[in-house]
Write a protein that holds these residues in place. Structure first.
Motif, short mmCIF file in Angstrom:
data_model
loop_
_atom_site.label_atom_id
_atom_site.label_comp_id
_atom_site.label_asym_id
_atom_site.label_seq_id
_atom_site.Cartn_x
_atom_site.Cartn_y
_atom_site.Cartn_z
N ASP A 1 64.28 47.10 -25.36
CA ASP A 1 64.98 47.14 -26.64
C ASP A 1 66.49 47.32 -26.50
O ASP A 1 67.25 46.91 -27.37
N TYR B 1 64.12 55.27 -25.95
CA TYR B 1 62.81 54.61 -25.90
C TYR B 1 61.77 55.62 -26.38
O TYR B 1 60.91 56.09 -25.61
N CYS C 1 60.20 41.21 -19.83
CA CYS C 1 61.15 42.33 -19.93
C CYS C 1 62.32 41.99 -20.84
O CYS C 1 62.82 42.85 -21.58
N ARG D 1 62.20 40.31 -23.48
CA ARG D 1 61.71 40.46 -24.85
C ARG D 1 61.37 41.92 -25.18
O ARG D 1 61.50 42.34 -26.33
N ALA D 2 60.94 42.67 -24.16
CA ALA D 2 60.37 43.99 -24.43
C ALA D 2 61.38 45.13 -24.34
O ALA D 2 61.18 46.17 -24.96
N ARG E 1 52.65 46.13 -29.59
CA ARG E 1 52.87 47.56 -29.42
C ARG E 1 51.95 48.35 -30.34
O ARG E 1 51.50 47.87 -31.37
N ARG E 2 51.70 49.60 -29.91
CA ARG E 2 50.80 50.51 -30.63
C ARG E 2 49.38 49.95 -30.72
O ARG E 2 48.64 50.24 -31.66
N PRO F 1 58.98 55.48 -28.19
CA PRO F 1 57.54 55.27 -27.97
C PRO F 1 57.08 55.64 -26.57
O PRO F 1 55.96 56.13 -26.39
N ALA G 1 56.80 47.89 -19.60
CA ALA G 1 57.31 47.11 -20.72
C ALA G 1 56.14 46.42 -21.42
O ALA G 1 55.24 45.88 -20.77
N HIS H 1 55.22 43.75 -24.80
CA HIS H 1 55.75 42.80 -25.77
C HIS H 1 55.75 43.43 -27.16
O HIS H 1 54.77 44.07 -27.56
N PRO H 2 56.83 43.27 -27.93
CA PRO H 2 56.91 43.90 -29.26
C PRO H 2 55.74 43.58 -30.19
O PRO H 2 55.35 44.43 -31.00
N ARG H 3 55.16 42.41 -30.08
CA ARG H 3 54.12 42.04 -31.04
C ARG H 3 52.78 42.74 -30.80
O ARG H 3 51.89 42.69 -31.65
#
Length: 313
Positions: free
Chosen positions: A26, A129, A21, A23-24, A87-88, A131, A81, A83-85
């Motif tokens: 924003d 947020y 969390c 890291r995730a 996403r999508r 997304p 949540a 992790h950014p790496r």
């Protein structure tokens, strides 16, 4: 790309969830309070509010977490949540679909992307947020409410939120009203008062505020009869609420005194900006503490069993 696998998490994995969390999330204020946030949502399960926690894995790496709860016929997503790496890449969709099926098996007939008081992270999805909002819309959720938080600036001694209350307290004392800090022995009367006067889940939030080192509550009474209360810290240290005064005491100044006593406690604890959560009377908080609307949330819901991509229908 590794496949995503979903597994239910136990409390022994809570530290990993907290780190994810951090890291995730924003928004810095959310990431900074990841530990109390996860603790509030994960560890305060009850017989009428069971909590389910799911993790998304890529290989051995935890890349997503969803904390959900069940209340009545509704399943709630309290936190999601990723992790950014990653996403999508379908991680959030997989987590939400898994949670929908699990909570449906437990008797939920609808899914709600909104807070589940008395223990909640946010009222709904913060509009920043984006997304998460896009995911909700893609999966057939409909927005049914809007909520907001207000921010009280505690960073300066000259802040309206920190105005002295001594003169107002003396005036109230002349009317037979005592204002004081609530003690653990007051909790039974406070929770009964909150439940019978205001309904909802405020009694549970009070139980999370009274007697804790990072939380607190102040009350007003006359001849032993409660007239109002204000609490903070139930969800996490920087959040204020709930508070309420009996209708007969509205306009007496009791509410403003109780509010600012709590905000002073939070300032003493080192908090520079207090979040007044899920606000109702905006003018009161603006007038009494100079608070401003800052965070806005969209709340979503969807009937389970209706066709949507997350369930594979």
């Amino acid at each position: 790309m590794d496949a995503t696998t979903i597994a239910e998490l136990t409390v022994e994995r809570a530290a990993e969830g907290v780190e994810l969390c951090r890291r995730a999330l924003d928004l810095p204020e959310d990431a900074a309070e990841a530990e109390p946030l996860v603790a509030t949502l994960w560890h305060r399960a009850a017989a009428d509010r069971p909590v389910r926690v799911f993790g998304a894995y890529r290989g051995d790496d935890l890349v997503g977490v969803l904390i959900g709860s069940h209340s009545g016929e509704a399943g709630h997503v309290d936190l999601l949540a990723v992790h950014p790496r990653v996403r999508r890449q379908g991680v959030a969709r997989a987590l939400l679909g898994h949670a929908e099926r699990a909570l449906a098996e437990s008797g939920a007939v609808e899914m709600v992307l909104a807070g589940n008081p008395p223990y909640y992270g946010w009222p709904g999805i913060d509009v920043r947020y984006t997304p998460a909002i896009c995911l909700a819309l893609a999966l057939g959720y409909r927005q049914d409410r809007t909520a907001w938080n207000m921010t009280a600036d505690l960073s300066s001694d000259s802040s309206p939120a920190l105005r002295a209350t001594e003169a107002a307290e003396a005036r109230l004392a002349g009317q037979g009203v005592t204002v004081r800090r609530a003690e653990p022995s007051d909790l039974p009367a406070l929770t009964t008062f909150a439940r019978t006067t205001f309904g909802g889940a405020w009694d549970g939030e009070l139980a999370g505020s009274v007697g804790r080192p990072d939380a607190g509550c102040h009350l007003a009474e006359r001849d032993g009869e409660l007239l109002g209360f204000a609490a903070y810290g139930s969800s996490r240290p920087s959040w204020f609420g709930p508070m309420g005064t009996v209708p007969a005491a509205e306009g007496s100044g009791i509410g403003g005194v109780l509010l600012r006593r709590c905000l002073r406690d939070q300032r003493t604890a080192g908090i520079e900006f207090a979040q007044i959560g899920w606000v109702g009377p905006v003018p009161f908080y603006s007038r009494s503490a100079g608070a401003r609307i800052e965070r806005v949330f969209f709340l979503y819901r969807r009937a389970l069993g209706s066709p949507n991509e997350s369930t594979g229908a």
